[in-house]
Structure formats: structure tokens, C-alpha cells
Design a protein around this motif. Structure first.
Motif, short mmCIF file in Angstrom:
data_model
loop_
_atom_site.label_atom_id
_atom_site.label_comp_id
_atom_site.label_asym_id
_atom_site.label_seq_id
_atom_site.Cartn_x
_atom_site.Cartn_y
_atom_site.Cartn_z
N TYR B 32 0.87 -1.16 0.00
CA TYR B 32 0.00 0.00 0.00
C TYR B 32 0.91 1.22 0.00
CZ TYR B 32 -2.94 -3.79 1.52
OH TYR B 32 -3.57 -5.00 1.61
N PHE B 34 1.67 5.53 -0.36
CA PHE B 34 1.14 6.83 0.04
C PHE B 34 2.13 7.94 -0.33
CE2 PHE B 34 -1.94 4.85 2.94
CZ PHE B 34 -1.32 3.64 3.19
N TYR B 36 2.66 11.88 1.14
CA TYR B 36 2.27 12.91 2.08
C TYR B 36 2.96 14.22 1.67
CZ TYR B 36 0.30 9.65 5.50
OH TYR B 36 -0.48 8.73 6.14
N LEU B 46 -2.09 13.81 4.01
CA LEU B 46 -2.11 12.83 2.94
C LEU B 46 -2.43 13.52 1.62
CD1 LEU B 46 -1.98 9.74 2.37
CD2 LEU B 46 -4.48 9.79 2.49
N LYS B 49 -3.19 8.03 -2.13
CA LYS B 49 -2.76 6.69 -1.73
C LYS B 49 -3.20 5.67 -2.77
CE LYS B 49 -6.78 5.78 1.26
NZ LYS B 49 -7.20 5.43 2.65
N LEU B 51 -4.16 1.64 -2.98
CA LEU B 51 -4.47 0.41 -2.25
C LEU B 51 -4.60 -0.77 -3.20
CD1 LEU B 51 -7.09 1.75 0.35
CD2 LEU B 51 -4.60 1.65 0.51
N PHE B 90 6.73 13.38 1.02
CA PHE B 90 7.20 12.11 1.57
C PHE B 90 6.42 10.95 0.96
CE2 PHE B 90 9.90 13.68 4.93
CZ PHE B 90 9.36 14.91 5.25
N SER B 94 3.38 0.57 3.17
CA SER B 94 3.15 -0.49 4.13
C SER B 94 2.83 -1.75 3.33
CB SER B 94 2.00 -0.17 5.10
OG SER B 94 0.76 -0.13 4.42
N LEU B 101 3.90 1.77 8.68
CA LEU B 101 4.26 2.62 7.55
C LEU B 101 5.75 2.92 7.59
CD1 LEU B 101 1.46 5.32 7.29
CD2 LEU B 101 2.18 3.79 5.49
#
Lengths: 115, 113
Positions: B32, B34, B36, B46, B49, B51, B90, B94, B101
């Protein structure tokens, strides 16, 4: 609460003193992280709590650093005998364990200055 | 746990030019991903993301990222940046083994007029 709350927002301490930084995660979030962000640096992982499991302390830079999480909620990061290199912004984040792919929500941080 | 590499620490860019921020992660069966953003003197929020499903993910403020499993990458792009996009970005990952994370070191984007 509505978001991750950290206190104090700013802390100035003398070299050699102990400090405690507090994090109040989002209600129901059982995962909690502490990170350190030094000037011009990225996010440095410190410690990770997940539910009742033993915390992942692999990021703590020295034995002067410790953290607790009481009752699966509030966490306190303690720095003993502070040094000038400990000056940084300390960030706390929480996330919802049990939901794969859930993001972490960050607090505004505590800016620690050691003089 | 995953490791995350953000290949560029600093990215200067002119206003209205495109930008791409690179992110690579160590391989895993399922991940997963992400991005940021941290605006000056603010906390992390956030941006977007991934998934599952479509490998192209759209986020806030016109940003998008593409998941490339074979290259283990999740690069962030914006076709035309604004001064207000000046921030630190950033990448985080995960995987299916735990919920932890892992973050990259961050990329500072400075947009100039």
C-alpha cells in the motif's frame, strides 16, 4: 478527539534536563508512531506501537530515549539528559489497525530546542 | 518491513512547469503506497494513496501517482506546478505483513516564479 494532539507545541530545555512529550492519538486508533524531523532532514522513525504487541523500538537513537503508551491510547516520549543534537520537531502519528492500507494521521509536532 | 528510497532530495522547478518526484520501495507481494505533503510550518497531510485497482491514482491539488509493480515504483507527478506547491513531499509504504508505515527521506520541492 478530532485529530492527533501533541503537547507541548514548543519546548525549550537546558542541556542535561529530562523532557516528556505527549501524544494523544485519534480515538480508536491502535497504531501509534513517533518520528523525529531535524532541520533539513527527513522523517526519522523512532518507535511504533501496535495494539498490545511489543513496540518496535528499532529507531530509538540511544538509551536516553524511551516511550510508553498507557491503556492503548496516550503516549509519552521521554528524553533523558537532553543534548543539543536532540533539538528537532517530534511528530506523532496514529492509524487504524485492522484495516489494510489505512493511512497515518499526524499531529502538529512538538518543537524541542535544547540550549 | 519495507524500505523506501526517494531519489531526489531537492527539486527546484519553475512555476507552470511539470514536476516528477521519484519513489522506489523494496519488493513485496502486496503493498500500500502513500504520498504525504508538508507545507512550510505545517504538519504532514495525505496527498494520495494506492491500495488496489487502477495503477494511476489521483490526489488533491492536481497531483497524481502511478504504481509500477515491476519497477517497484510510485512516482508522483503534477503537469503544472504553482508557487503554493512549494513543500516537502514524503513517500510511504506499508505491506501485507503488518500495518507499519515506512517513510522515505523526503523531497523538497521549491517552485520559483
Amino acid at each position: 478527539g478530532a485529530g492527533v494532539s501533541q503537547s507541548p507545541s514548543n519546548k525549550v530545555t537546558e542541556k542535561g534536563k529530562d523532557v516528556e512529550l505527549r501524544c494523544d492519538p485519534i480515538s480508536g486508533h491502535t497504531a501509534l508512531y513517533w518520528y523525529r524531523q531535524s532541520l533539513g532532514q527527513g522523517l526519522e522513525f523512532l518507535i511504533y506501537f501496535q495494539g498490545n504487541s511489543a513496540p518496535d523500538k528499532s529507531g530509538l537513537p540511544s538509551d536516553r530515549f524511551s516511550a510508553e503508551r498507557t491503556g492503548g491510547s496516550v503516549s509519552t516520549l521521554t528524553i533523558q539528559r537532553t543534548q543539543q543534537e536532540d533539538s528537532a520537531v517530534y511528530l506523532c502519528a496514529s492509524s487504524l489497525v485492522g484495516v489494510m492500507g489505512t493511512e497515518a494521521f499526524f499531529g502538529q509536532g512538538t518543537r524541542l530546542t535544547v540550549v | 518491513a519495507q524500505s523506501v528510497t526517494q531519489l531526489d532530495s531537492q527539486v527546484p522547478v519553475f512555476e507552470e512547469a511539470p514536476v516528477e518526484l521519484r519513489c522506489n520501495y523494496s519488493s513485496s507481494v502486496s503493498v500500500y503506497l502513500f504520498w504525504y505533503v508538508q507545507y512550510p510550518n505545517q504538519g504532514l497531510q495525505l496527498l494520495l494513496k494506492y491500495l488496489s485497482g487502477s495503477t494511476l491514482v489521483k490526489g488533491i491539488n492536481g497531483f497524481e501517482a502511478e504504481f509500477n509493480k515491476s519497477q517497484t515504483s510510485f512516482h508522483l507527478r503534477k503537469p503544472s506546478v504553482h508557487i503554493s506547491d512549494t513543500a516537502e513531499y514524503f513517500c510511504a509504504v506499508s505491506d501485507g505483513s503488518d500495518y507499519k508505515l515506512s517513510f522515505g527521506a523526503g523531497t523538497t520541492v521549491t517552485v520559483r516564479a
